[in-house]
Design a protein around this motif. Structure first.
Motif, PDB file in Angstrom:
ATOM      1  N   VAL A 184     -21.881  27.353  47.181  1.00  0.00           N
ATOM      2  CA  VAL A 184     -21.008  26.197  47.345  1.00  0.00           C
ATOM      3  C   VAL A 184     -21.108  25.636  48.761  1.00  0.00           C
ATOM      4  O   VAL A 184     -21.028  24.431  48.967  1.00  0.00           O
ATOM      5  N   LEU A 185     -21.295  26.533  49.720  1.00  0.00           N
ATOM      6  CA  LEU A 185     -21.287  26.154  51.126  1.00  0.00           C
ATOM      7  C   LEU A 185     -22.490  26.775  51.837  1.00  0.00           C
ATOM      8  O   LEU A 185     -22.348  27.674  52.648  1.00  0.00           O
ATOM      9  N   PRO A 186     -23.694  26.279  51.529  1.00  0.00           N
ATOM     10  CA  PRO A 186     -24.870  26.839  52.196  1.00  0.00           C
ATOM     11  C   PRO A 186     -24.882  26.476  53.676  1.00  0.00           C
ATOM     12  O   PRO A 186     -24.495  25.373  54.050  1.00  0.00           O
ATOM     13  N   LEU A 187     -25.275  27.442  54.487  1.00  0.00           N
ATOM     14  CA  LEU A 187     -25.352  27.229  55.934  1.00  0.00           C
ATOM     15  C   LEU A 187     -26.808  27.071  56.349  1.00  0.00           C
ATOM     16  O   LEU A 187     -27.672  27.829  55.903  1.00  0.00           O
ATOM     17  N   HIS A 188     -27.068  26.115  57.209  1.00  0.00           N
ATOM     18  CA  HIS A 188     -28.423  25.816  57.644  1.00  0.00           C
ATOM     19  C   HIS A 188     -28.610  26.234  59.094  1.00  0.00           C
ATOM     20  O   HIS A 188     -27.658  26.332  59.857  1.00  0.00           O
TER      21      HIS A 188
END
Length: 142
Positions: free
Chosen positions: A116-120
């Motif tokens: 839901v909240l992928p971090l890059h």
């Protein structure tokens, strides 16, 4: 023998208030980037939520929250990010979060929110991922 309170040493208070976090917004024709620096604690999560809401309301082509300089993220900070993801999706604004440090990664992975909240890793990675989203959405529609 009784001690009077005037002889009890008192600790020196050297606490100096400093804002928990600061936010900077940079807008280009392609992307709005909000840079967050510091601690995302309860004293600033309302400000962050308002800022994200304002940016989503402007309907940029893409919105990136660069939280790579965030040193602490309270549970309310994660909730603000999840709300921003939902609001951006409803508004049709592609949204991504930058930051792979423990302050963000740990609560997101512990709660199982990576999908839901992928971090890059960087703003450039986030923008590249956002550019791919329409293609991925087209593939899922088939």
């Amino acid at each position: 023998m009784t001690l009077s309170s005037e002889f009890v040493p008192r600790p020196q208070r050297r606490w100096v208030y400093s804002p928990a976090a600061s936010f900077t917004v940079t807008r280009t024709a392609e992307t709005s980037v909000i840079i967050a620096v510091g601690d995302l604690d309860l004293t600033v999560t309302g400000d962050l939520a308002a800022l994200l809401g304002q940016e989503v309301g402007l309907r940029p082509r893409a919105l990136v929250l660069d939280a790579s300089a965030v040193s602490f993220c309270a549970a309310r900070g994660v909730t603000v990010l999840l709300d921003a993801v939902a609001d951006a999706e409803v508004a049709g604004v592609p949204f991504a979060v930058v930051g792979r440090q423990q302050a963000l990664l740990r609560p997101i992975t512990v709660l199982g929110l990576e999908q839901v909240l992928p971090l890059h890793h960087s703003a450039a990675d986030a923008v590249a991922w956002l550019a791919l989203l329409p293609q991925l959405t087209d593939l899922n529609a088939c």
